[in-house]
Design an enzyme around this catalytic site. Structure first.
Site, mmCIF file in Angstrom:
data_model
loop_
_atom_site.group_PDB
_atom_site.id
_atom_site.type_symbol
_atom_site.label_atom_id
_atom_site.label_comp_id
_atom_site.label_asym_id
_atom_site.label_seq_id
_atom_site.Cartn_x
_atom_site.Cartn_y
_atom_site.Cartn_z
ATOM 1 N N ARG A 65 0.820 -1.210 0.000
ATOM 2 C CA ARG A 65 0.000 0.000 0.000
ATOM 3 C C ARG A 65 0.850 1.254 0.000
ATOM 4 O O ARG A 65 0.283 2.363 0.002
ATOM 5 C CB ARG A 65 -0.876 0.030 1.248
ATOM 6 C CG ARG A 65 -2.266 -0.553 1.068
ATOM 7 C CD ARG A 65 -2.826 -0.716 2.450
ATOM 8 N NE ARG A 65 -4.203 -0.418 2.585
ATOM 9 C CZ ARG A 65 -5.155 -1.345 2.699
ATOM 10 N NH1 ARG A 65 -4.880 -2.599 2.589
ATOM 11 N NH2 ARG A 65 -6.390 -0.979 2.906
ATOM 12 N N ARG A 121 -10.106 6.191 5.051
ATOM 13 C CA ARG A 121 -9.456 5.102 4.302
ATOM 14 C C ARG A 121 -9.275 5.500 2.834
ATOM 15 O O ARG A 121 -8.251 5.207 2.223
ATOM 16 C CB ARG A 121 -10.287 3.821 4.423
ATOM 17 C CG ARG A 121 -10.107 3.169 5.787
ATOM 18 C CD ARG A 121 -11.231 2.229 6.161
ATOM 19 N NE ARG A 121 -11.373 1.076 5.318
ATOM 20 C CZ ARG A 121 -12.424 0.244 5.377
ATOM 21 N NH1 ARG A 121 -13.392 0.459 6.245
ATOM 22 N NH2 ARG A 121 -12.483 -0.791 4.577
HETATM 23 P P1 AP5 Z 1 -8.212 -3.971 4.515
HETATM 24 O O1 AP5 Z 1 -8.819 -5.051 5.300
HETATM 25 O O2 AP5 Z 1 -7.194 -4.296 3.492
HETATM 26 O O3 AP5 Z 1 -9.386 -3.094 3.920
HETATM 27 P P2 AP5 Z 1 -9.495 -2.225 2.572
HETATM 28 O O4 AP5 Z 1 -8.364 -2.108 1.658
HETATM 29 O O5 AP5 Z 1 -10.048 -0.973 3.086
HETATM 30 O O6 AP5 Z 1 -10.352 -3.087 1.680
HETATM 31 P P3 AP5 Z 1 -11.651 -3.755 2.045
HETATM 32 O O7 AP5 Z 1 -11.390 -5.090 2.694
HETATM 33 O O8 AP5 Z 1 -12.504 -2.801 2.821
HETATM 34 O O9 AP5 Z 1 -12.350 -3.906 0.640
HETATM 35 P P4 AP5 Z 1 -12.194 -4.963 -0.539
HETATM 36 O O10 AP5 Z 1 -11.575 -4.307 -1.718
HETATM 37 O O11 AP5 Z 1 -11.601 -6.257 -0.081
HETATM 38 O O12 AP5 Z 1 -13.740 -5.145 -0.880
HETATM 39 P P5 AP5 Z 1 -14.732 -6.390 -0.629
HETATM 40 O O13 AP5 Z 1 -14.425 -7.503 -1.565
HETATM 41 O O14 AP5 Z 1 -14.838 -6.721 0.812
HETATM 42 O O15 AP5 Z 1 -7.516 -2.907 5.499
HETATM 43 C C1 AP5 Z 1 -8.140 -2.493 6.700
HETATM 44 C C2 AP5 Z 1 -7.167 -1.615 7.484
HETATM 45 O O16 AP5 Z 1 -5.996 -2.382 7.848
HETATM 46 C C3 AP5 Z 1 -6.626 -0.408 6.728
HETATM 47 O O17 AP5 Z 1 -7.478 0.713 6.852
HETATM 48 C C4 AP5 Z 1 -5.268 -0.180 7.443
HETATM 49 O O18 AP5 Z 1 -5.468 0.450 8.683
HETATM 50 C C5 AP5 Z 1 -4.804 -1.597 7.724
HETATM 51 N N1 AP5 Z 1 -3.961 -2.172 6.654
HETATM 52 C C6 AP5 Z 1 -4.246 -3.304 5.925
HETATM 53 N N2 AP5 Z 1 -3.254 -3.559 5.063
HETATM 54 C C7 AP5 Z 1 -2.320 -2.583 5.233
HETATM 55 C C8 AP5 Z 1 -1.080 -2.307 4.594
HETATM 56 N N3 AP5 Z 1 -0.599 -3.094 3.606
HETATM 57 N N4 AP5 Z 1 -0.383 -1.217 5.022
HETATM 58 C C9 AP5 Z 1 -0.838 -0.434 6.025
HETATM 59 N N5 AP5 Z 1 -2.021 -0.631 6.654
HETATM 60 C C10 AP5 Z 1 -2.762 -1.704 6.269
HETATM 61 O O19 AP5 Z 1 -16.101 -5.706 -1.137
HETATM 62 C C11 AP5 Z 1 -16.704 -4.660 -0.389
HETATM 63 C C12 AP5 Z 1 -18.242 -4.819 -0.450
HETATM 64 O O20 AP5 Z 1 -18.683 -4.577 -1.791
HETATM 65 C C13 AP5 Z 1 -18.733 -6.234 -0.076
HETATM 66 O O21 AP5 Z 1 -19.920 -6.135 0.641
HETATM 67 C C14 AP5 Z 1 -18.969 -6.910 -1.449
HETATM 68 O O22 AP5 Z 1 -19.997 -7.908 -1.383
HETATM 69 C C15 AP5 Z 1 -19.368 -5.719 -2.322
HETATM 70 N N6 AP5 Z 1 -18.919 -5.867 -3.709
HETATM 71 C C16 AP5 Z 1 -17.758 -6.412 -4.168
HETATM 72 N N7 AP5 Z 1 -17.693 -6.325 -5.521
HETATM 73 C C17 AP5 Z 1 -18.849 -5.707 -5.912
HETATM 74 C C18 AP5 Z 1 -19.370 -5.333 -7.200
HETATM 75 N N8 AP5 Z 1 -18.697 -5.578 -8.344
HETATM 76 N N9 AP5 Z 1 -20.565 -4.696 -7.235
HETATM 77 C C19 AP5 Z 1 -21.265 -4.435 -6.075
HETATM 78 N N10 AP5 Z 1 -20.826 -4.778 -4.843
HETATM 79 C C20 AP5 Z 1 -19.623 -5.408 -4.763
#
Ligand code: AP5
Length: 208
Positions: A89, A166
């Protein structure tokens, strides 16, 4: 095969797609977010330190993340490569990663900011198998989760206020990685504002 990176803003669908790619390719998913949440739940020193950053939607310091990754990729299941989800990231994380394993593809799932809040605020996942659902866009099937049980989980950072932080962290600290990987010929963009199956199909084609 080397390792791949799933790249994109919070809520882009990285976890959703990782689950599907894992089923098709056998590459294990390595999600730094999941690893941090496990550390918070266990109350380890890393978890206690990370929680304050995660709760406000800020990035956890690079050295903490890199410590987790170095340990994880030494596990036997990572020998043939892994699928990184939510890592790297920052540029220092990407630089360190390039010393640890070969990255063959960076797959960017692009979704406009205005879609993100709805996606994140309706998210749930299955605590038993990790499958990701959405109250409206991808509901849990009436027959239940494919794993046979649905243990509902919701994330504490999935609220409208933290999502804005975020997103800001993503634009300031993570988007510079796109150019970094583009200049190395590894970066592939996919429109993530579409049906989940269409996105999976495009991602799998890129990996063929
Ligand atoms: P992390 O857990 O990595 O969260 P994020 O990047 O914010 O990503 P998400 O898990 O929220 O989203 P995603 O892209 O996986 O989407 P999802 O498939 O779930 O990080 C959390 C925290 O940890 C960070 O804020 C930071 O503090 C820390 N952190 C983690 N890694 C780090 C790093 N490398 N460095 C520093 N800090 C770090 O989908 C979301 C929703 O949308 C679901 O409900 C899904 O069903 C829906 N959805 C999915 N695709 C579609 C579509 N095509 N159409 C409609 N809905 C959809």
């Amino acid at each position: 095969m080397g390792s791949i990176v799933l790249f994109g803003p919070p809520g882009a669908g990285k976890g959703t797609q990782a689950h599907r790619i894992m089923e098709q390719t056998g590459l294990p998913q390595v999600s730094t977010g999941d690893m941090l949440r496990a550390a918070v739940k266990e109350g380890t020193p890393i978890g206690l330190d990370a929680k304050s950053y995660m709760d406000r939607g800020a990035l956890v310091p690079d050295e903490v993340i890199l410590g987790l990754i170095r340990e994880r990729i030494q596990q036997p299941d990572a020998a043939e490569g892994v699928m990184f989800d939510g890592f790297p990231r920052t540029i220092p994380q990407a630089e360190a990663l390039s010393e640890l394993t070969e990255i063959t593809h960076v797959l960017a799932i692009e979704v406009p900011d205005e879609r993100i809040v709805d996606r994140i605020c309706g998210r749930s996942s299955c605590g038993a198998c990790g499958a990701v659902y959405h109250d409206t866009f991808n509901p849990v099937p009436t027959t239940g989760c494919a794993c046979g049980q649905f243990v509902e989980k919701r994330r504490v950072d999935d609220n409208a206020e933290t999502v804005q932080n975020r997103l800001a962290a993503y634009h300031e600290q993570t988007t510079p990685l796109a150019k970094w990987y583009e200049s190395r010929g590894l970066f592939h963009r996919v429109d993530g504002d579409r049906d989940i199956d269409e996105i999976s199909s495009d991602l799998l084609k890129l990996l063929e």
